[in-house]
Design a protein around this motif. Structure first.
Motif: not given
Length: 183
Positions: A5-7, A12-17
């Motif tokens: 899940t760390k991947y 996800g973080i750049p997309g969510w940002i």
């Protein structure tokens, strides 16, 4: 298939940002459109769920853009892949044969991971700032807040760029140190 899940979070973080940077801007700009089409809380919940899910492949794409633009292309244009690959093999051998190899490997992995995480984040904010700036110019949005919003996203991009440069330089020092086999 072993999927950690760390991947999912890392990609996800750049997309969510990017979603978090662009969504408020466009909701305010096109408020009438959104208020006509989002009529109840279930609509809002559905949109939120879709954007959350789409953030992961979008973030993965942004990470790949970062990797290609800042890692693959410079090696292709200014260096050589085979030279770099050989250097990496030497670094791997040094770490594997060092008495504290496990600790050195973890530190090196952490630094590389940090550099690439910040890189995806940086690309996300750069593209967001570019899209907002372009929308301000092409869309002729002459509201002062749109330019303040652009300035804030650009400022965040510059802060992350600085942090990425720091991480990048840090990993280069480790790489060069390990390549020389000093210790």
């Amino acid at each position: 298939m072993n999927f950690d899940t760390k991947y999912l979070i890392r990609w996800g973080i750049p997309g969510w940002i990017m979603v978090m940077a662009l969504l408020p801007y466009y909701i305010i700009i096109y408020f009438d459109f959104f208020s006509d089409h989002v009529v109840n809380s279930s609509d809002l919940l559905a949109i939120g769920a879709v954007l959350t899910v789409l953030g992961v492949p979008l973030g993965y794409l942004l990470n790949q853009i970062h990797h290609s633009v800042f890692w693959v292309l410079p090696k292709l244009i200014f260096g050589s892949w085979s030279k770099y690959f050989n250097e990496e093999l030497k670094v791997d051998d040094y770490i594997a044969n060092h008495k504290n190899g496990a600790e050195k490997k973890e530190r090196y992995r952490y630094l590389l991971t940090r550099k690439h995480e910040l890189g995806g984040f940086m690309v996300s904010l750069f593209i967001s700032a570019f899209v907002i700036g372009l929308s301000n110019v092409i869309g002729r949005h002459h509201h002062h807040w749109t330019w303040w919003y652009f300035a804030i996203v650009t400022f965040l991009f510059l802060i992350i760029l600085l942090s990425r440069q720091y991480s990048s330089r840090n990993i280069e020092v480790y790489h060069d140190h390990y390549l020389k086999g000093k210790d």
